[in-house]
Each structure stands twice: as structure tokens, then as C-alpha cells.
Design a protein around this motif. Sequence first.
Motif, short mmCIF file in Angstrom:
data_model
loop_
_atom_site.label_atom_id
_atom_site.label_comp_id
_atom_site.label_asym_id
_atom_site.label_seq_id
_atom_site.Cartn_x
_atom_site.Cartn_y
_atom_site.Cartn_z
N THR A 71 0.84 -1.20 0.00
CA THR A 71 0.00 0.00 0.00
C THR A 71 0.87 1.25 0.00
N ASP A 72 0.26 2.32 -0.47
CA ASP A 72 0.78 3.67 -0.27
C ASP A 72 -0.32 4.41 0.45
N VAL A 73 -0.01 4.99 1.61
CA VAL A 73 -0.98 5.71 2.42
C VAL A 73 -0.61 7.19 2.36
N TYR A 74 -1.51 7.98 1.80
CA TYR A 74 -1.29 9.42 1.62
C TYR A 74 -2.12 10.18 2.65
N VAL A 75 -1.48 11.12 3.36
CA VAL A 75 -2.16 11.92 4.36
C VAL A 75 -1.81 13.38 4.13
N VAL A 116 0.06 13.38 12.92
CA VAL A 116 -1.17 13.14 12.15
C VAL A 116 -1.00 11.89 11.31
N LEU A 117 0.17 11.72 10.70
CA LEU A 117 0.44 10.50 9.93
C LEU A 117 0.36 9.28 10.83
N SER A 118 0.92 9.37 12.03
CA SER A 118 0.87 8.26 12.98
C SER A 118 -0.56 7.92 13.37
N THR A 119 -1.39 8.93 13.54
CA THR A 119 -2.80 8.71 13.90
C THR A 119 -3.52 7.95 12.79
N VAL A 120 -3.26 8.32 11.55
CA VAL A 120 -3.86 7.60 10.42
C VAL A 120 -3.31 6.17 10.38
N TRP A 121 -2.02 6.01 10.62
CA TRP A 121 -1.44 4.66 10.61
C TRP A 121 -2.08 3.78 11.67
N GLU A 122 -2.46 4.36 12.83
CA GLU A 122 -3.13 3.59 13.87
C GLU A 122 -4.46 3.03 13.34
N VAL A 123 -5.17 3.78 12.52
CA VAL A 123 -6.41 3.30 11.90
C VAL A 123 -6.10 2.13 10.96
N VAL A 124 -5.02 2.27 10.18
CA VAL A 124 -4.60 1.20 9.27
C VAL A 124 -4.31 -0.06 10.07
N GLU A 125 -3.54 0.07 11.15
CA GLU A 125 -3.22 -1.09 11.98
C GLU A 125 -4.48 -1.72 12.58
N ALA A 126 -5.38 -0.90 13.10
CA ALA A 126 -6.59 -1.41 13.75
C ALA A 126 -7.51 -2.13 12.75
N SER A 127 -7.41 -1.78 11.47
CA SER A 127 -8.26 -2.39 10.45
C SER A 127 -7.88 -3.84 10.16
N GLY A 128 -6.69 -4.24 10.51
CA GLY A 128 -6.19 -5.56 10.15
C GLY A 128 -5.41 -5.55 8.86
N LEU A 129 -5.37 -4.41 8.19
CA LEU A 129 -4.64 -4.31 6.92
C LEU A 129 -3.16 -4.61 7.10
N SER A 130 -2.59 -4.19 8.20
CA SER A 130 -1.15 -4.40 8.39
C SER A 130 -0.83 -5.75 9.03
N THR A 131 -1.82 -6.63 9.16
CA THR A 131 -1.62 -7.93 9.81
C THR A 131 -0.60 -8.78 9.08
N GLY A 132 -0.50 -8.66 7.77
CA GLY A 132 0.37 -9.49 6.93
C GLY A 132 1.76 -9.76 7.45
N PRO A 133 2.59 -8.86 7.82
CA PRO A 133 2.39 -7.45 7.50
C PRO A 133 2.66 -7.21 6.02
N HIS A 134 1.96 -6.27 5.45
CA HIS A 134 2.18 -5.94 4.04
C HIS A 134 3.30 -4.91 3.93
N SER A 135 3.74 -4.64 2.73
CA SER A 135 4.75 -3.60 2.49
C SER A 135 4.00 -2.29 2.30
N SER A 136 4.47 -1.23 2.96
CA SER A 136 3.73 0.02 2.89
C SER A 136 4.64 1.23 2.95
N THR A 137 4.14 2.32 2.35
CA THR A 137 4.78 3.62 2.45
C THR A 137 3.74 4.59 2.97
N LEU A 138 4.10 5.37 3.99
CA LEU A 138 3.22 6.37 4.59
C LEU A 138 3.79 7.74 4.23
N LEU A 139 2.95 8.56 3.56
CA LEU A 139 3.43 9.84 3.03
C LEU A 139 2.58 11.00 3.51
N GLY A 140 3.23 12.11 3.87
CA GLY A 140 2.55 13.38 4.10
C GLY A 140 2.60 14.16 2.81
#
Length: 138
Positions: free
Chosen positions: A77-81, A88-112
Motif C-alpha cells: 500500500t501507499d498511504v497518503y495523508v 497526524v500521519l501516525s494517527t492515520v497509521w493507527e487506523v490502518v493497523e486497527a483495520s487488520g490491513l497491516s496484519t500481513g504485514p504488508h509492504s507500505s509507504t506512509l506519506l505526508g
Amino acid sequence: MIQRVTVPALFPPPAYAHASVVEAGTKLAFLAGAVPLDAEGEIVGPGDPVQQAEQVIANLREQLAAVGSDLAHVVATDVYVVSSEPSVLSTVWEVVEASGLSTGPHSSTLLGVACLGYTGQLVEITATAVVPEQEGNR
């Protein structure tokens, strides 16, 4: 088959993998960015990145279901905030983690970023997922 790789020589990532490897011949889905719009095309959670992230995840689930996949089969994933604040980016990432999306864990980039496509949009997630073989479709 999905192989998730955390590289021992690199700093351990928090809740994501450095790489995801998928066998040749596996069906992949490359999803357009999931955005925080409701079914009527209205922004959900104006000014609230957490509410928007939750809507984005809900919309991403719908996109995945439409192609026969789910959050567990997301490999990247690429997560744009829209923010220049790491908190703020960390807060959005917490939502991603809580969703189960990062359970894999998958490969991701978090961008402001400075802005996204819709007026008032604060969050968007693009994803690549494996579409698992269904029984009888082999």
C-alpha cells in the motif's frame, strides 16, 4: 503464495514488511486509490483524518471484495495523508493497523502530502493485492 520479508540488516519496521514477494502466475489486483467518499460522492469526516481513514479502509474493503480478495491478501500500500505533522500521519497509521490491513504485514509507504484530488480530502490509500484462487477455479 505471499512471502513477506523483513530484512535483518535494516532497522525493523513497525507493523509492515520491507518487501512482499508473490509467485509468478498468481492473480494480482492493482487498486485505484481508495478515497473517503460515501456512496453519494460526499466527503466523510470533513477535517477529521481518523474518520476519513476509517471510510477509506471501508471503501478499500469494498474494492477488494469486488475482485475476490480481502485485506489479508494485500501485499503493498501507499498511504497518503494531507499533513506535514508526523503525529497526524501516525494517527492515520493507527487506523490502518486497527483495520487488520497491516496484519500481513504488508509492504507500505506512509506519506505526508500537500493535497489530494477531492476538496477536503485528507487520506487516500492505493493497494496491490493477491486474488486467491477459489475452489473450482483452478
